[in-house]
Design a protein around this motif. Structure first.
Motif, short mmCIF file in Angstrom:
data_model
loop_
_atom_site.label_atom_id
_atom_site.label_comp_id
_atom_site.label_asym_id
_atom_site.label_seq_id
_atom_site.Cartn_x
_atom_site.Cartn_y
_atom_site.Cartn_z
N ARG A 145 -30.66 -19.70 56.82
CA ARG A 145 -29.31 -19.17 57.00
C ARG A 145 -28.46 -20.04 57.94
O ARG A 145 -28.89 -20.43 59.02
CB ARG A 145 -29.38 -17.75 57.55
N TYR A 146 -27.25 -20.32 57.49
CA TYR A 146 -26.28 -21.06 58.30
C TYR A 146 -25.72 -20.15 59.39
O TYR A 146 -25.38 -18.99 59.14
CB TYR A 146 -25.14 -21.55 57.39
N ASP A 176 -29.98 -21.77 39.97
CA ASP A 176 -29.29 -20.72 39.23
C ASP A 176 -28.03 -21.27 38.56
O ASP A 176 -27.36 -22.17 39.09
CB ASP A 176 -28.93 -19.58 40.18
N GLN A 177 -27.69 -20.72 37.40
CA GLN A 177 -26.54 -21.21 36.64
C GLN A 177 -25.22 -21.06 37.41
O GLN A 177 -24.26 -21.78 37.14
CB GLN A 177 -26.45 -20.47 35.30
N LYS A 178 -25.16 -20.14 38.36
CA LYS A 178 -23.94 -19.99 39.18
C LYS A 178 -23.93 -20.96 40.35
O LYS A 178 -22.87 -21.38 40.82
CB LYS A 178 -23.84 -18.56 39.69
N THR A 179 -25.13 -21.33 40.85
CA THR A 179 -25.21 -22.19 42.03
C THR A 179 -25.22 -23.66 41.63
O THR A 179 -24.49 -24.48 42.19
CB THR A 179 -26.48 -21.86 42.84
N ARG A 226 -22.61 -23.08 53.42
CA ARG A 226 -21.48 -22.16 53.44
C ARG A 226 -21.22 -21.54 52.05
O ARG A 226 -20.41 -20.60 51.95
CB ARG A 226 -20.22 -22.88 53.92
N LEU A 227 -21.85 -22.07 51.01
CA LEU A 227 -21.63 -21.53 49.67
C LEU A 227 -22.07 -20.06 49.62
O LEU A 227 -23.18 -19.74 50.04
CB LEU A 227 -22.43 -22.32 48.63
N PRO A 228 -21.22 -19.17 49.10
CA PRO A 228 -21.64 -17.77 48.99
C PRO A 228 -22.92 -17.60 48.19
O PRO A 228 -23.74 -16.73 48.48
CB PRO A 228 -20.45 -17.11 48.28
N GLU A 229 -23.12 -18.48 47.19
CA GLU A 229 -24.31 -18.37 46.33
C GLU A 229 -25.61 -18.67 47.09
O GLU A 229 -26.69 -18.30 46.66
CB GLU A 229 -24.20 -19.34 45.14
#
Length: 353
Positions: free
Chosen positions: A28-29, A85-88, A17-20
């Motif tokens: 895909r969920y 990734d640094q955001k994820t 469910r994380l947008p990242e």
């Protein structure tokens, strides 16, 4: 999934469910449902696991098969890039053939995030009880049962095992069954099912027993294994402009001896006999003839592309000398040439394949 594994299922739902993680590289969920006995996680339609695909669904044509395997490797690494990734900041912690799914278009996507964990801001390590699957764990995660440290580099070593699994058609670099984890702990591996020196270099880098010596996932994607033929030829042309190739007619003995290790038995060892004789004579006639060694060939390639572009475009160097790039790349790496400013740029961006 039954209630016994319910928490893993909910954990996977939370990650998906994380947008990242809303990415073409991640399975895909779709939905989640539950009753008193079971939880149900609905994902996009995928036809096979990577294990099934490698075993039964690869093309029969050798050239097509090679392209498909390289594509699968890149897609798996692109999936891991999304996680790291640094955001994820997600560590997968259970990379293995059964946890890569092949969708209806033949694209590979990482799946099964049941035991994945997310790094907090500023964190590089997560400590938990032991996780993962036997033979698909990093060296540093095998023996520790509690308070085991997991880093991005832990995922990288296991991803390296998976890269070899893909390219070798289903083999493990550290062997099978009872010896596998013993070999991981001692750094004993075999890449006997790979002929491509460039592919071997990528795998060896990723499975390095020292976590600090392993690449980031971004670095794996800039590795020469993924370069197009055009990019490889450009690299050879730049090498042909380096001082060693420019001085090919007067190279020192130590360098020639080092080069000979990368030349013996190769397709380019007598390169003048495999190029059009009139073209060789045309370039040889301008100065003293090019020596028939690797430095001479690199200088020949540079001058051919610099001064005889039409002739250069009529020759497929990668087809004429299929092992030239791998041998020259290994030599340049060994001699430290790849760190020069003129060559360093080749390793700083990920080309498309």
């Amino acid at each position: 999934m039954d209630r016994f594994n319910y928490q893993d299922l909910k954990n996977e739902e939370e990650f998906l469910r994380l947008p990242e993680l809303d990415s073409p590289s991640i399975v895909r969920y779709v939905d989640f449902a539950e009753d008193i006995h079971f939880g149900y996680l609905v994902l996009q339609l995928c036809e096979y696991t990577l294990e099934e695909y490698i075993q039964d669904h690869l093309p029969d044509d050798t050239a097509e098969r090679t392209l498909v395997l390289k594509k699968l490797v890149k897609e798996v690494l692109c999936s891991l890039q999304v996680l790291h990734d640094q955001k994820t900041k997600v560590l997968h912690r259970d990379i293995k053939p059964q946890n890569v799914l092949i969708d209806i278009k033949g694209k590979a996507r990482l799946a099964d995030f049941g035991i994945s964990r997310r790094l907090k801001q500023g964190e590089t390590t997560i400590r938990t009880s032991i996780a993962g699957t036997r033979c698909w764990k990093a060296k540093e995660n095998i023996n520790e049962k509690v308070n085991t440290g997991y880093k991005r580099s832990s995922d990288i070593q296991v991803a390296g095992m998976l890269v070899y699994y893909i390219l070798s058609g289903g083999h493990h670099p550290f062997g099978e069954d009872v010896d596998c984890e013993y070999n991981v702990l001692r750094g004993r591996y075999s890449l006997q099912h790979l002929d491509d020196d460039v592919a071997k270099d990528l795998v060896e880098w990723m499975i390095n027993e020292n976590p600090n010596e392993r690449p980031t996932v971004e670095q794996t994607l800039t590795h020469p294994f993924f370069w197009t033929d055009d990019r490889r030829v450009r690299y050879l042309k730049i090498l042909g402009n380096e001082k060693e190739a420019e001085n090919c007619r007067n190279a020192d003995e130590e360098l020639l001896k080092a080069i000979s290790k990368h030349t013996e038995g190769k397709s380019f060892s007598e390169w003048k006999n495999k190029l059009p004789s009139e073209l060789v004579q045309k370039l040889d006639g301008k100065k003293k003839a090019y020596p028939e060694n690797t430095l001479g060939l690199l200088r020949f390639i540079r001058n051919l592309h610099e001064h005889y572009l039409e002739d250069a475009e009529s020759i497929n160097l990668m087809a004429s000398f299929p092992d030239l790039f791998g041998s020259v790349f290994s030599l340049a790496k060994e001699r430290g040439w790849n760190s020069r400013a003129s060559l360093k740029k080749f390793f700083s961006s990920a080309p498309q394949i």
